[in-house]
Design an enzyme around this catalytic site. Structure first.
Site, mmCIF file in Angstrom:
data_model
loop_
_atom_site.group_PDB
_atom_site.id
_atom_site.type_symbol
_atom_site.label_atom_id
_atom_site.label_comp_id
_atom_site.label_asym_id
_atom_site.label_seq_id
_atom_site.Cartn_x
_atom_site.Cartn_y
_atom_site.Cartn_z
ATOM 1 N N HIS A 108 0.816 -1.205 0.000
ATOM 2 C CA HIS A 108 0.000 0.000 0.000
ATOM 3 C C HIS A 108 0.853 1.259 0.000
ATOM 4 O O HIS A 108 1.951 1.271 0.517
ATOM 5 C CB HIS A 108 -0.966 0.010 1.185
ATOM 6 C CG HIS A 108 -0.275 0.107 2.501
ATOM 7 N ND1 HIS A 108 0.156 1.313 3.000
ATOM 8 C CD2 HIS A 108 0.071 -0.835 3.400
ATOM 9 C CE1 HIS A 108 0.723 1.087 4.166
ATOM 10 N NE2 HIS A 108 0.701 -0.192 4.421
ATOM 11 N N HIS A 132 -6.652 -0.509 14.787
ATOM 12 C CA HIS A 132 -5.839 -1.704 14.535
ATOM 13 C C HIS A 132 -6.135 -2.811 15.521
ATOM 14 O O HIS A 132 -5.855 -3.967 15.271
ATOM 15 C CB HIS A 132 -4.360 -1.362 14.644
ATOM 16 C CG HIS A 132 -3.933 -0.398 13.600
ATOM 17 N ND1 HIS A 132 -2.763 0.280 13.659
ATOM 18 C CD2 HIS A 132 -4.559 0.017 12.487
ATOM 19 C CE1 HIS A 132 -2.675 1.076 12.617
ATOM 20 N NE2 HIS A 132 -3.749 0.936 11.895
ATOM 21 N N ARG A 206 13.147 13.381 28.962
ATOM 22 C CA ARG A 206 14.182 14.344 29.303
ATOM 23 C C ARG A 206 14.780 13.895 30.652
ATOM 24 O O ARG A 206 14.173 14.090 31.702
ATOM 25 C CB ARG A 206 13.576 15.748 29.395
ATOM 26 C CG ARG A 206 14.526 16.937 29.205
ATOM 27 C CD ARG A 206 15.690 16.921 30.123
ATOM 28 N NE ARG A 206 16.647 18.002 29.870
ATOM 29 C CZ ARG A 206 17.959 17.789 29.835
ATOM 30 N NH1 ARG A 206 18.465 16.588 29.946
ATOM 31 N NH2 ARG A 206 18.782 18.829 29.709
ATOM 32 N N CYS A 253 9.001 20.594 28.153
ATOM 33 C CA CYS A 253 10.319 21.030 28.572
ATOM 34 C C CYS A 253 10.473 22.513 28.254
ATOM 35 O O CYS A 253 10.012 22.975 27.197
ATOM 36 C CB CYS A 253 11.394 20.220 27.861
ATOM 37 S SG CYS A 253 13.044 20.646 28.454
ATOM 38 N N TYR A 390 17.074 26.790 33.886
ATOM 39 C CA TYR A 390 15.622 26.986 33.753
ATOM 40 C C TYR A 390 15.166 28.353 34.258
ATOM 41 O O TYR A 390 14.224 28.472 35.045
ATOM 42 C CB TYR A 390 14.859 25.847 34.464
ATOM 43 C CG TYR A 390 15.130 24.511 33.813
ATOM 44 C CD1 TYR A 390 14.704 24.265 32.509
ATOM 45 C CD2 TYR A 390 15.839 23.517 34.472
ATOM 46 C CE1 TYR A 390 14.979 23.064 31.890
ATOM 47 C CE2 TYR A 390 16.121 22.312 33.859
ATOM 48 C CZ TYR A 390 15.690 22.094 32.573
ATOM 49 O OH TYR A 390 15.965 20.896 31.950
HETATM 50 N N1 LIG Z 1 14.155 13.149 38.951
HETATM 51 C C1 LIG Z 1 14.124 13.813 37.793
HETATM 52 N N2 LIG Z 1 12.995 14.456 37.459
HETATM 53 C C2 LIG Z 1 12.904 15.151 36.298
HETATM 54 C C3 LIG Z 1 14.020 15.246 35.431
HETATM 55 C C4 LIG Z 1 15.199 14.533 35.786
HETATM 56 O O1 LIG Z 1 16.203 14.520 35.059
HETATM 57 N N3 LIG Z 1 15.211 13.837 36.983
HETATM 58 N N4 LIG Z 1 13.906 16.008 34.275
HETATM 59 C C5 LIG Z 1 12.920 17.090 34.317
HETATM 60 C C6 LIG Z 1 12.707 17.784 33.067
HETATM 61 S S1 LIG Z 1 13.805 19.024 32.687
HETATM 62 C C7 LIG Z 1 11.614 17.553 32.277
HETATM 63 S S2 LIG Z 1 11.347 18.473 30.897
HETATM 64 C C8 LIG Z 1 10.657 16.491 32.613
HETATM 65 C C9 LIG Z 1 10.561 15.496 31.472
HETATM 66 O O2 LIG Z 1 9.606 14.521 31.755
HETATM 67 P P1 LIG Z 1 9.473 13.229 30.828
HETATM 68 O O3 LIG Z 1 10.854 12.646 30.641
HETATM 69 O O4 LIG Z 1 8.535 12.317 31.526
HETATM 70 O O5 LIG Z 1 8.921 13.704 29.505
HETATM 71 O O6 LIG Z 1 11.014 15.782 33.785
HETATM 72 C C10 LIG Z 1 11.579 16.559 34.807
HETATM 73 N N5 LIG Z 1 11.743 15.765 35.996
HETATM 74 MO MO LIG Z 2 13.117 20.099 30.755
#
Ligand SMILES: Nc1nc2c(c(=O)[nH]1)N[C@H]1C(S)=C(S)[C@@H](COP(=O)(O)O)O[C@H]1N2
Ligand SMILES: [Mo]
Length: 538
Positions: A108, A132, A206, A253, A390
């Site tokens: 397809h 699906h 992340r 993020c 941040y």
């Molecule tokens: N313990 C812990 N929490 C964390 C992080 C981490 O590195 N360690 N990363 C943070 C950041 S910067 C983001 S953007 C989000 C990402 O969440 P996800 O990986 O579930 O998408 O978790 C946050 N919480």
């Molecule tokens: Mo992040």
């Protein structure tokens, strides 16, 4: 009641998602059905739609497929991952099964979406395209079975003792990492907005540190009040005794869309595209309920912050940490949740197993994963990520002049949006003088998206998106994103167009026009209009 969903509204939302998915029948057909068989499948599916989309029967159906089959060769996930391109033949896994779907794809046109799952498991694709999950499709799929997946690889990880990253979870092949150790990855943009709820395995990851390996049966969460020195230890089963709350919340993020800002002038940070964002249902105990049990309530504490520590640690044994203002933590409508489920399943390891704090409307960095300790304090967290990262700065501030003490830590995020279809550089078909454009929009602080404007001439003329889809939550508790679709006119005779998008939230905030004026050295808060250049085809 804001966004604290009862079982009832949970289901009606699920139904809404089914409707959304059935609107995508074209795409779904193109994705998984063979040319001739496809039409027949679609007709059968339509007849059986109701039965096949009930959640319970769906689980039964899925149990029947992908089981171990005697007499077939065994393959590891590494074997499967060597077959991700048509020229190597395309393999995928599903539960205990390994499949060669090369001929299936060849039959397809438009099979490119399933190719994104090539070399990995197709499970998350089946949650995107719920159609699906019907016996007809699965019967057909089973015909392409070539082997069994090695038992150790059915959802498992690879070990190597010396490397702190030797015990990382297995990730889906569709997540293309921008960094492997620590692991950071976003899903392909064209899959991101195919469903209002992002499947767990396609949710961006992340991580700043290695993923800790936590045994949920011995897991303990410490909660302490710095002033009274009261302390409490909660096991997972204790947390589950509190009323279970479910909210839909987007996590983004602060560096989402950084790769666009960096084009103006270089910034430091991972080069995220537009998919460092996802939307999930999170369930767990409310933080305010747990704190209330310790006598910490609005008006009864002079603390100003709630700090969180992760169980992931750096080489000096310092944990990941962050904090939020106490007002957000104690507000019953703030919906801060000590979550143990993501989209109805235990939270996957990459996303914080077994417990993570969800701080809806607030930047990803404060949604601490693998939560080990909560500290009610007069002070912000002194972790690096709260103090020296941040934060936003003016465009003139560079690495020689920056003083991180001068800016407050990012908490609630500003309004943002992105175009997910078509992609940059794509050649797109114009139908009746119009183009179809699709993407997401979201704002922090519980602000709802009320309008999305789309332009096809770089921002001179605008038109409203036709369809905005979100969960039912209202301002100021609208924690989830909005998926939008627009049919926008293009000028006659033009061979190319610059599409752009800006969203408007329920406080009538909108996005800046360009990155020049919001550039900052860390490349955070990159919410200027998203611009996508496309070629036009008749
Ligand atoms: N313990 C812990 N929490 C964390 C992080 C981490 O590195 N360690 N990363 C943070 C950041 S910067 C983001 S953007 C989000 C990402 O969440 P996800 O990986 O579930 O998408 O978790 C946050 N919480
Ligand atoms: Mo992040």
């Amino acid at each position: 009641m804001g966004t604290v969903h009862s079982q009832h509204s949970y289901h009606s939302e699920w139904n809404k998602q089914q409707q959304h998915q059935s609107r995508q029948k074209h795409q779904v057909l193109a994705t998984l059905a063979g040319a001739g068989a496809g039409v027949a499948l679609w007709l059968k599916y339509n007849h059986q739609a109701d039965a096949a989309t009930q959640q319970s029967s769906e689980d039964e159906i899925l149990e029947k497929y992908g089981a171990h089959r005697n007499g077939l060769p065994e393959y590891t996930l590494d074997d499967v991952s060597k077959h991700s391109k048509l020229e190597d033949r395309v393999w995928v896994s599903y539960r205990h099964g390994v499949y060669d779907i090369t001929d299936f794809i060849a039959k397809h046109p438009g099979g490119e979406k399933i190719l994104l799952g090539a070399g990995g498991s197709v499970e998350p694709f089946w949650s995107l395209y719920a159609v699906h999950k019907s016996p007809y499709v699965l019967d057909l799929f089973e015909e392409y079975r070539i082997g069994n997946l090695a038992p150790d690889d059915v959802g498992e990880s690879v070990r190597n003792m010396d490397d702190p990253y030797s015990n990382e979870p297995r990730r889906h092949a569709a997540l293309k990492p921008s960094s492997k150790k620590p692991f950071n990855a976003e899903p392909p943009l064209i899959l991101l907005v195919d469903s209002l709820i992002t499947p767990n395995e396609l949710f961006y990851v992340r991580n700043h540190l290695p993923v800790p390996d936590i045994d949920a049966s011995t897991y303990e969460l410490e909660v302490c009040d710095e002033k009274s020195e009261k302390e409490k230890v909660l096991m997972l089963k204790d947390l589950k005794k509190y009323p279970k709350h479910t909210i839909t919340s987007t996590i983004m993020c602060a560096g989402n869309r950084r790769s666009e800002m960096t084009k103006v002038k270089g910034v430091k940070g991972l080069s995220w595209g537009q998919a460092a964002i996802g939307n999930a249902k999170w369930s767990g105990a409310r933080l305010c309920d747990v704190l209330k049990d310790m006598g910490i309530e609005d008006g009864k504490t002079d603390a100003l912050h709630v700090q969180f520590e992760g169980l992931d640690t750096d080489p000096a044994n310092m944990p990941y940490g962050a904090s939020i203002p106490i007002e957000k933590a104690l507000d019953p409508h703030g919906d801060v949740i000590l979550a143990y489920e993501m989209n109805g399943e235990p939270i996957p390891r990459d996303h914080g197993y077994p417990v993570r704090v969800i701080v809806p409307g607030v930047v990803g960095a404060r949604n601490v994963k693998w939560l080990g300790r909560i500290i009610v304090s007069k002070n912000e967290s002194d972790a690096h990520w709260q103090q020296n990262d941040y934060k936003g700065f003016a465009p003139n501030v560079d690495w020689d002049t920056v003083d991180f003490k001068k800016s407050p830590a990012i908490q609630e995020l500003p309004v943002i949006s992105a175009i997910c279809e078509p992609l940059e550089g794509e050649s797109v078909k114009v139908k009746n003088g119009k183009l179809k454009v699709k993407g997401y929009a979201w704002s922090g602080g519980g602000r709802k998206i009320v309008r999305v404007d789309v332009s096809t001439d770089g921002g001179k003329n605008w038109q409203e998106a036709n369809v905005l889809e979100s969960d039912e939550a209202r301002h100021p508790w609208a924690w989830g994103w909005t998926i939008w679709t627009a049919e926008v006119p293009v000028l006659r005779g033009e061979s190319e167009a610059q599409l752009c998008v800006k969203a408007v939230d329920s406080q009538y905030n909108t996005q800046p026009e360009n990155f020049e004026n919001i550039w900052n050295l860390r490349g955070v808060l990159a919410n200027a209009y998203h611009r996508v250049n496309v070629k036009l085809r008749k």
